[in-house]
Design a protein around this motif. Structure first.
Motif, PDB file in Angstrom:
ATOM      1  N   ASN A  10      -3.825  -7.451 -28.283  1.00 17.66           N
ATOM      2  CA  ASN A  10      -3.844  -6.575 -29.453  1.00 17.66           C
ATOM      3  C   ASN A  10      -2.400  -6.122 -29.682  1.00 17.66           C
ATOM      4  O   ASN A  10      -1.899  -5.264 -28.961  1.00 17.66           O
ATOM      5  CB  ASN A  10      -4.765  -5.375 -29.172  1.00 17.66           C
ATOM      6  CG  ASN A  10      -4.686  -4.307 -30.249  1.00 17.66           C
ATOM      7  OD1 ASN A  10      -4.143  -4.553 -31.335  1.00 17.66           O
ATOM      8  ND2 ASN A  10      -5.216  -3.130 -29.972  1.00 17.66           N
ATOM      9  N   LYS A  12      -1.121  -4.514 -32.062  1.00 16.58           N
ATOM     10  CA  LYS A  12      -0.976  -3.243 -32.792  1.00 16.58           C
ATOM     11  C   LYS A  12       0.094  -3.412 -33.885  1.00 16.58           C
ATOM     12  O   LYS A  12       0.215  -4.506 -34.435  1.00 16.58           O
ATOM     13  CB  LYS A  12      -0.673  -2.100 -31.826  1.00 16.58           C
ATOM     14  CG  LYS A  12      -1.680  -2.078 -30.665  1.00 16.58           C
ATOM     15  CD  LYS A  12      -1.652  -0.831 -29.848  1.00 16.58           C
ATOM     16  CE  LYS A  12      -2.677  -0.955 -28.719  1.00 16.58           C
ATOM     17  NZ  LYS A  12      -2.801   0.256 -27.943  1.00 16.58           N
ATOM     18  N   HIS A  95     -11.398   0.418 -32.532  1.00 16.63           N
ATOM     19  CA  HIS A  95     -10.354   0.752 -31.556  1.00 16.63           C
ATOM     20  C   HIS A  95     -10.147   2.267 -31.566  1.00 16.63           C
ATOM     21  O   HIS A  95     -10.205   2.895 -32.631  1.00 16.63           O
ATOM     22  CB  HIS A  95      -9.050   0.026 -31.903  1.00 16.63           C
ATOM     23  CG  HIS A  95      -8.049   0.158 -30.809  1.00 16.63           C
ATOM     24  ND1 HIS A  95      -7.299   1.288 -30.644  1.00 16.63           N
ATOM     25  CD2 HIS A  95      -7.718  -0.682 -29.796  1.00 16.63           C
ATOM     26  CE1 HIS A  95      -6.529   1.140 -29.570  1.00 16.63           C
ATOM     27  NE2 HIS A  95      -6.768  -0.047 -29.041  1.00 16.63           N
ATOM     28  N   GLU A  97      -7.635   4.045 -31.466  1.00 18.93           N
ATOM     29  CA  GLU A  97      -6.568   4.530 -32.363  1.00 18.93           C
ATOM     30  C   GLU A  97      -7.098   4.640 -33.795  1.00 18.93           C
ATOM     31  O   GLU A  97      -6.696   5.524 -34.550  1.00 18.93           O
ATOM     32  CB  GLU A  97      -5.348   3.594 -32.271  1.00 18.93           C
ATOM     33  CG  GLU A  97      -4.614   3.816 -30.950  1.00 18.93           C
ATOM     34  CD  GLU A  97      -3.822   2.629 -30.437  1.00 18.93           C
ATOM     35  OE1 GLU A  97      -3.554   1.692 -31.205  1.00 18.93           O
ATOM     36  OE2 GLU A  97      -3.473   2.653 -29.237  1.00 18.93           O
ATOM     37  N   GLU A 167     -12.759   0.552 -23.528  1.00 20.41           N
ATOM     38  CA  GLU A 167     -11.376   1.026 -23.511  1.00 20.41           C
ATOM     39  C   GLU A 167     -11.348   2.542 -23.344  1.00 20.41           C
ATOM     40  O   GLU A 167     -11.406   3.284 -24.339  1.00 20.41           O
ATOM     41  CB  GLU A 167     -10.694   0.664 -24.831  1.00 20.41           C
ATOM     42  CG  GLU A 167     -10.579  -0.829 -25.052  1.00 20.41           C
ATOM     43  CD  GLU A 167      -9.277  -1.149 -25.773  1.00 20.41           C
ATOM     44  OE1 GLU A 167      -8.525  -1.973 -25.264  1.00 20.41           O
ATOM     45  OE2 GLU A 167      -9.016  -0.536 -26.823  1.00 20.41           O
ATOM     46  N   ALA A 171      -6.731   5.780 -20.902  1.00 20.62           N
ATOM     47  CA  ALA A 171      -5.999   4.694 -20.235  1.00 20.62           C
ATOM     48  C   ALA A 171      -5.179   3.858 -21.212  1.00 20.62           C
ATOM     49  O   ALA A 171      -4.407   3.005 -20.788  1.00 20.62           O
ATOM     50  CB  ALA A 171      -6.983   3.797 -19.493  1.00 20.62           C
ATOM     51  N   ILE A 172      -5.344   4.107 -22.514  1.00 22.50           N
ATOM     52  CA  ILE A 172      -4.683   3.238 -23.491  1.00 22.50           C
ATOM     53  C   ILE A 172      -3.236   3.663 -23.689  1.00 22.50           C
ATOM     54  O   ILE A 172      -2.962   4.791 -24.108  1.00 22.50           O
ATOM     55  CB  ILE A 172      -5.432   3.260 -24.835  1.00 22.50           C
ATOM     56  CG1 ILE A 172      -6.827   2.672 -24.645  1.00 22.50           C
ATOM     57  CG2 ILE A 172      -4.664   2.486 -25.891  1.00 22.50           C
ATOM     58  CD1 ILE A 172      -7.689   2.731 -25.873  1.00 22.50           C
ATOM     59  N   GLY A 173      -2.336   2.754 -23.354  1.00 28.01           N
ATOM     60  CA  GLY A 173      -0.910   2.992 -23.564  1.00 28.01           C
ATOM     61  C   GLY A 173      -0.333   4.096 -22.698  1.00 28.01           C
ATOM     62  O   GLY A 173       0.778   4.555 -22.936  1.00 28.01           O
ATOM     63  N   GLY A 211      -6.983  -1.048 -21.529  1.00 28.55           N
ATOM     64  CA  GLY A 211      -6.367   0.237 -21.168  1.00 28.55           C
ATOM     65  C   GLY A 211      -5.388  -0.011 -20.036  1.00 28.55           C
ATOM     66  O   GLY A 211      -5.788  -0.053 -18.873  1.00 28.55           O
ATOM     67  N   SER A 212      -4.113  -0.229 -20.427  1.00 27.93           N
ATOM     68  CA  SER A 212      -3.041  -0.447 -19.445  1.00 27.93           C
ATOM     69  C   SER A 212      -3.334  -1.579 -18.463  1.00 27.93           C
ATOM     70  O   SER A 212      -3.046  -1.460 -17.271  1.00 27.93           O
ATOM     71  CB  SER A 212      -2.716   0.852 -18.701  1.00 27.93           C
ATOM     72  OG  SER A 212      -2.263   1.834 -19.629  1.00 27.93           O
ATOM     73  N   VAL A 213      -3.915  -2.678 -18.966  1.00 25.52           N
ATOM     74  CA  VAL A 213      -4.023  -3.872 -18.121  1.00 25.52           C
ATOM     75  C   VAL A 213      -2.621  -4.470 -18.004  1.00 25.52           C
ATOM     76  O   VAL A 213      -1.927  -4.638 -19.010  1.00 25.52           O
ATOM     77  CB  VAL A 213      -4.991  -4.927 -18.708  1.00 25.52           C
ATOM     78  CG1 VAL A 213      -5.030  -6.167 -17.825  1.00 25.52           C
ATOM     79  CG2 VAL A 213      -6.384  -4.345 -18.882  1.00 25.52           C
ATOM     80  N   LEU A 231      -8.760  -6.667 -23.017  1.00 26.50           N
ATOM     81  CA  LEU A 231      -8.120  -6.431 -24.310  1.00 26.50           C
ATOM     82  C   LEU A 231      -6.770  -5.799 -23.973  1.00 26.50           C
ATOM     83  O   LEU A 231      -6.712  -4.697 -23.413  1.00 26.50           O
ATOM     84  CB  LEU A 231      -8.984  -5.506 -25.177  1.00 26.50           C
ATOM     85  CG  LEU A 231      -8.464  -5.159 -26.567  1.00 26.50           C
ATOM     86  CD1 LEU A 231      -8.143  -6.400 -27.384  1.00 26.50           C
ATOM     87  CD2 LEU A 231      -9.501  -4.327 -27.329  1.00 26.50           C
ATOM     88  N   ILE A 232      -5.713  -6.531 -24.280  1.00 25.75           N
ATOM     89  CA  ILE A 232      -4.398  -6.201 -23.755  1.00 25.75           C
ATOM     90  C   ILE A 232      -3.489  -5.717 -24.871  1.00 25.75           C
ATOM     91  O   ILE A 232      -3.226  -6.471 -25.825  1.00 25.75           O
ATOM     92  CB  ILE A 232      -3.743  -7.460 -23.108  1.00 25.75           C
ATOM     93  CG1 ILE A 232      -4.768  -8.305 -22.310  1.00 25.75           C
ATOM     94  CG2 ILE A 232      -2.542  -7.058 -22.255  1.00 25.75           C
ATOM     95  CD1 ILE A 232      -5.433  -7.600 -21.174  1.00 25.75           C
ATOM     96  N   GLY A 233      -2.987  -4.492 -24.776  1.00 22.06           N
ATOM     97  CA  GLY A 233      -2.071  -3.964 -25.783  1.00 22.06           C
ATOM     98  C   GLY A 233      -0.635  -4.284 -25.413  1.00 22.06           C
ATOM     99  O   GLY A 233      -0.150  -5.403 -25.585  1.00 22.06           O
ATOM    100  N   GLY A 234       0.062  -3.295 -24.868  1.00 22.06           N
ATOM    101  CA  GLY A 234       1.495  -3.419 -24.572  1.00 22.06           C
ATOM    102  C   GLY A 234       1.874  -4.723 -23.887  1.00 22.06           C
ATOM    103  O   GLY A 234       2.844  -5.391 -24.285  1.00 22.06           O
TER     104      GLY A 234
HETATM  105  P1  PGA Z   1      -2.645  -0.955 -23.690  1.00 18.80           P
HETATM  106  O1  PGA Z   1      -3.574  -1.006 -24.990  1.00 18.80           O
HETATM  107  O2  PGA Z   1      -2.890  -2.252 -22.931  1.00 18.80           O
HETATM  108  O3  PGA Z   1      -1.241  -0.867 -24.225  1.00 18.80           O
HETATM  109  O4  PGA Z   1      -3.055   0.226 -22.902  1.00 18.80           O
HETATM  110  C1  PGA Z   1      -4.872  -1.532 -24.936  1.00 18.80           C
HETATM  111  C2  PGA Z   1      -5.486  -1.434 -26.312  1.00 18.80           C
HETATM  112  O5  PGA Z   1      -5.264  -0.430 -26.975  1.00 18.80           O
HETATM  113  O6  PGA Z   1      -6.193  -2.342 -26.785  1.00 18.80           O
END
Ligand code: PGA
Length: 255
Positions: A10, A12, A95, A97, A167, A171-173, A211-213, A231-234
């Motif tokens: 993801n 973003k 999501h 956010e 998520e 834990a997200i970001g 969430g911060s994977v 589901l991988i953000g950063g």
């Molecule tokens: P993150 O985001 O891996 O940066 O914590 C996950 C997400 O919001 O999908």
């Protein structure tokens, strides 16, 4: 046959034509990740670039949001029909956010999921509790109610057409990750909720953790019985990190 692991990036609101291209090229030339499904959800200005780079390849792409409406005077919105027109295969809905910054309710999230299903796109439905919910031991209750609101909209007959993503908002970001055991507890609860409605769908349902994977925690998370990928953000913005996470999914499959 077990469920095939699924790793979704993801991005973003990040990226540029040049940066995207090097991520696409790197993903397409990577070896040893064929046994897992991989997708990236890119910002809408780059849909055409994703389509050009990824259509017909093993890497899928999708959107981070969609309108619940079909078409019309909805300035700034993107319809499911447009996504299908471009060849998107998945779309994130709900999501945290979007829920917290754009006021999306669980009912609206369900409508968006249904709209994607109508157009043959798999919704990745995100659910997650806040830190307050967790502290007050309301996590499982909140998960049940977010899931129910979506099922109310899509109907039991579509349970086989969605992917879920757990998520935790805290834990997200943030660099905080749910422990493998915390993730497993929630994933197993979500699967159990679906099992009460449809046993077959519950066996097939893929539930991703987000969430911060990161490269160093992915394999332990993906090794949990009910964690079917991430589901991988950063970390999805860094090619080496994202590929390491994809390989963790491969390892978790074979062990
Ligand atoms: P993150 O985001 O891996 O940066 O914590 C996950 C997400 O919001 O999908």
């Amino acid at each position: 046959m077990g469920r095939k692991k699924f790793v979704v990036g993801n991005w973003k609101m990040n990226g540029s034509i040049e940066e995207n291209q090097s991520l696409f090229d790197g993903l397409l030339s990577a070896k040893g990740i064929e046994s897992v499904d991989i997708a990236v959800c890119v910002p809408s200005p780059y849909f055409f670039q994703a389509r050009g780079a990824l259509s017909g390849t093993a890497i899928s792409w999708g959107a981070q949001n969609v309108s619940e409406q079909d078409s019309g005077a909805y300035t700034g919105e993107i319809s499911a029909k447009m996504l299908v027109d471009l060849g998107a295969e998945i779309g994130l809905v709900g999501h945290s956010e979007r829920r917290s910054m754009f006021g999306e309710s669980s009912g609206l999230v369900g409508k968006k999921a249904m709209k994607l299903i109508e157009f043959g796109i798999s919704p990745v439905v995100c659910v997650g509790e806040t830190l307050e919910h967790r502290k007050s031991k309301k996590t499982l209750e909140v998960m049940s109610s977010q899931l129910k609101a979506v099922i109310d909209q899509i109907g039991l007959e579509n349970l086989g057409n969605i992917v879920l993503a757990y998520e935790p908002v805290w834990a997200i970001g943030t660099g905080l990750t749910a422990s493998p055991e915390q993730a497993q507890e929630v994933h197993s609860h979500l699967r159990q909720q679906v099992r009460l409605l449809d046993v077959e769908a519950s066996r097939e349902l893929r539930i991703l953790y987000g969430g911060s994977v990161k490269p160093d925690n992915a394999e332990a998370l993906f090794g949990q019985e009910d964690v079917d990928g991430g589901l991988i953000g950063g970390a999805s913005l860094n090619l080496i990190d994202f590929l390491t996470i994809c390989r963790a999914a491969v390892n978790a499959t074979t062990h």
